[in-house]
Enzyme design. Structure first.
Site, PDB file in Angstrom:
ATOM      1  N   GLY A  10       0.837  -1.216   0.000  1.00  0.00           N
ATOM      2  CA  GLY A  10       0.000   0.000   0.000  1.00  0.00           C
ATOM      3  C   GLY A  10       0.861   1.251   0.000  1.00  0.00           C
ATOM      4  N   GLU A  73       2.491  -7.749  -5.318  1.00  0.00           N
ATOM      5  CA  GLU A  73       3.177  -8.970  -5.782  1.00  0.00           C
ATOM      6  C   GLU A  73       4.175  -9.444  -4.721  1.00  0.00           C
ATOM      7  OE1 GLU A  73       3.172 -10.972  -8.762  1.00  0.00           O
ATOM      8  OE2 GLU A  73       4.520 -12.149  -7.513  1.00  0.00           O
ATOM      9  N   ILE A 132       1.489   3.813   6.819  1.00  0.00           N
ATOM     10  CA  ILE A 132       0.752   4.684   7.735  1.00  0.00           C
ATOM     11  C   ILE A 132       0.435   3.933   9.037  1.00  0.00           C
ATOM     12  CG2 ILE A 132      -0.296   6.103   5.942  1.00  0.00           C
ATOM     13  CD1 ILE A 132      -2.937   4.508   6.448  1.00  0.00           C
ATOM     14  N   ASP A 133       0.443   2.591   8.983  1.00  0.00           N
ATOM     15  CA  ASP A 133       0.013   1.796  10.147  1.00  0.00           C
ATOM     16  C   ASP A 133       1.021   1.828  11.298  1.00  0.00           C
ATOM     17  OD1 ASP A 133      -2.067   1.104   8.467  1.00  0.00           O
ATOM     18  OD2 ASP A 133      -1.168  -0.799   7.863  1.00  0.00           O
ATOM     19  N   ARG A 168     -25.176  14.004  19.074  1.00  0.00           N
ATOM     20  CA  ARG A 168     -25.022  12.637  18.563  1.00  0.00           C
ATOM     21  C   ARG A 168     -23.786  11.940  19.119  1.00  0.00           C
ATOM     22  NH1 ARG A 168     -26.261  14.155  12.243  1.00  0.00           N
ATOM     23  NH2 ARG A 168     -28.464  13.630  12.290  1.00  0.00           N
TER      24      ARG A 168
HETATM   25  O1  F6P Z   1      -1.249  -0.816   5.226  1.00  0.00           O
HETATM   26  C1  F6P Z   1      -1.860   0.373   4.890  1.00  0.00           C
HETATM   27  C2  F6P Z   1      -3.330   0.184   4.725  1.00  0.00           C
HETATM   28  O2  F6P Z   1      -3.868   1.424   4.302  1.00  0.00           O
HETATM   29  C3  F6P Z   1      -4.063  -0.338   5.944  1.00  0.00           C
HETATM   30  O3  F6P Z   1      -4.256   0.656   6.923  1.00  0.00           O
HETATM   31  C4  F6P Z   1      -5.307  -0.890   5.321  1.00  0.00           C
HETATM   32  O4  F6P Z   1      -5.861  -1.909   6.108  1.00  0.00           O
HETATM   33  C5  F6P Z   1      -4.801  -1.442   4.022  1.00  0.00           C
HETATM   34  O5  F6P Z   1      -3.607  -0.762   3.723  1.00  0.00           O
HETATM   35  C6  F6P Z   1      -5.741  -1.302   2.866  1.00  0.00           C
HETATM   36  O6  F6P Z   1      -5.184  -1.993   1.779  1.00  0.00           O
HETATM   37  P1  F6P Z   1      -5.657  -1.898   0.273  1.00  0.00           P
HETATM   38  O7  F6P Z   1      -4.888  -0.776  -0.355  1.00  0.00           O
HETATM   39  O8  F6P Z   1      -5.262  -3.214  -0.308  1.00  0.00           O
HETATM   40  O9  F6P Z   1      -7.124  -1.651   0.264  1.00  0.00           O
END
Ligand code: F6P
Length: 336
Positions: A10, A73, A132-133, A168
């Protein structure tokens, strides 16, 4: 020396700043030649690449995404094998064919695992963590994380006024995969009343009690920050499930916001630009010193490196007794 650089998995803010850091240091300081591999490991299998020069590096510091493109990949992954093709052997052969003395792999956990397999196969490789995680082991921080936290925090800030206007419960789901780093940091920075992360079990009854107590104290709304990876019944999305259940249990009108890919797109914050630049430059220094099989890492404010063997297959989760959780609890934040 001739080196290859690829980005895999990602995307996240700061990848292009890293590419710039690697290429400028390699070309200008060390006189290396750099091949930019397109589409992650797919580009290595398909010999899809470009020669990097000053023109390819223009405007990269602030640019989101990755100019090299990315893919998921995994040449060593069981599910990625194609009958009749020996992907690991093809990868190695193509690296030889391109005359690469080293390959820089920019990516998250999956990428670093592949980099480790390549190193074990005798390929000179250096990893750079990006996500980002913030869940790559061996480093205290990854670029992309601070930017994602800023975006999520801004969203939480904005939800306060509309939540208050309508009395809310506002549930916001943020990314993070199996880790709760984005939820914890944006939740605390944005003054969330409830923060749910995958690392801690939660009880919606407990969350309901905390919202009710908050309302008894005269607050007419509540902000609930939920990490996408929290446990839910099969097939239910975290934000949607928590919002539906809280509406039922509290009887208060509830809305959910799924923040999604805005957390990953766009320009990196200044902190991530610097981090990406430092990590990129350090990767080239490792190559120049012949230190392969390593991943660039941050320890405190020092850029250093760690063996890929220590990183591969390990996810860096939030410790359940993380200082920020303890502090939040003391201040009345509900962690489920
Ligand atoms: O690892 C980064 C991330 O954005 C995660 O936070 C999320 O779960 C995942 O990638 C989403 O992946 P994809 O781009 O395959 O939808």
């Amino acid at each position: 020396m001739r080196i290859g650089i690829l980005t895999s998995g990602g995307d996240c803010p700061g990848i292009n700043a890293t590419i710039r850091g690697v290429c400028k240091t390699a070309i200008h300081h060390y006189g290396m030649e750099v091949l930019g591999i397109h589409g992650g490991f797919k580009g290595l299998l398909e010999l899809d690449y470009e020669v990097m020069d000053d023109r390819s590096l223009t405007g990269l510091l602030t640019m989101g995404g990755t100019i090299l493109g990315t893919s998921r990949e995994k040449p060593y992954g069981k599910k990625h094998q194609v009958p009749g093709v020996d992907k690991p052997a093809l990868l190695k052969a193509n690296i030889l064919k391109l005359g690469l003395d080293a390959v820089v792999c920019i990516g998250g956990n999956g990428t670093q695992k592949t980099a480790y397999r390549m190193a074990a196969d005798g390929i000179p490789v250096v990893g750079i963590p990006k996500t980002i995680d913030n869940d790559v082991a061996g480093t205290e921080v990854c670029f992309g994380f601070q930017t994602a936290v800023s975006i999520a925090t801004e969203a939480i800030d904005r939800l306060h006024s509309t939540a208050s206007a309508h009395k809310r419960v506002m549930v916001i789901e943020v990314m993070g995969h199996k880790a709760g780093w984005i939820a914890l940091y944006s939740g605390m920075a944005g003054g969330g009343d409830v923060i749910l992360i995958p690392e801690r079990a939660y009880s919606l009854e407990q969350v309901t009690r905390s919202i009710e107590q908050r309302m008894q104290r005269g607050k007419n709304y509540a902000i609930v920050v939920v990490a996408e990876g929290v446990h839910t019944p099969i097939g239910r999305r975290a934000g949607e499930y928590v919002a539906a259940e809280l509406a039922r249990l509290t009887g208060v009108e509830t809305r959910e916001t799924i923040l999604g890919y805005t957390q990953r797109g766009g320009t990196p914050c200044p902190y991530d630009r610097i981090l990406a630049t430092r990590m990129g430059a350090h990767a080239v220094e490792l190559i120049a010193q012949g230190e392969f099989g390593k991943m660039v890492a941050m320890r405190g404010d020092n850029v250093t490196s760690v063996s890929l063997a220590e990183v591969a297959g390990v996810t860096r989760l939030v410790p359940v007794d993380h200082e920020l959780i303890l502090q939040g609890k003391q201040m009345g934040v509900c962690f489920g």
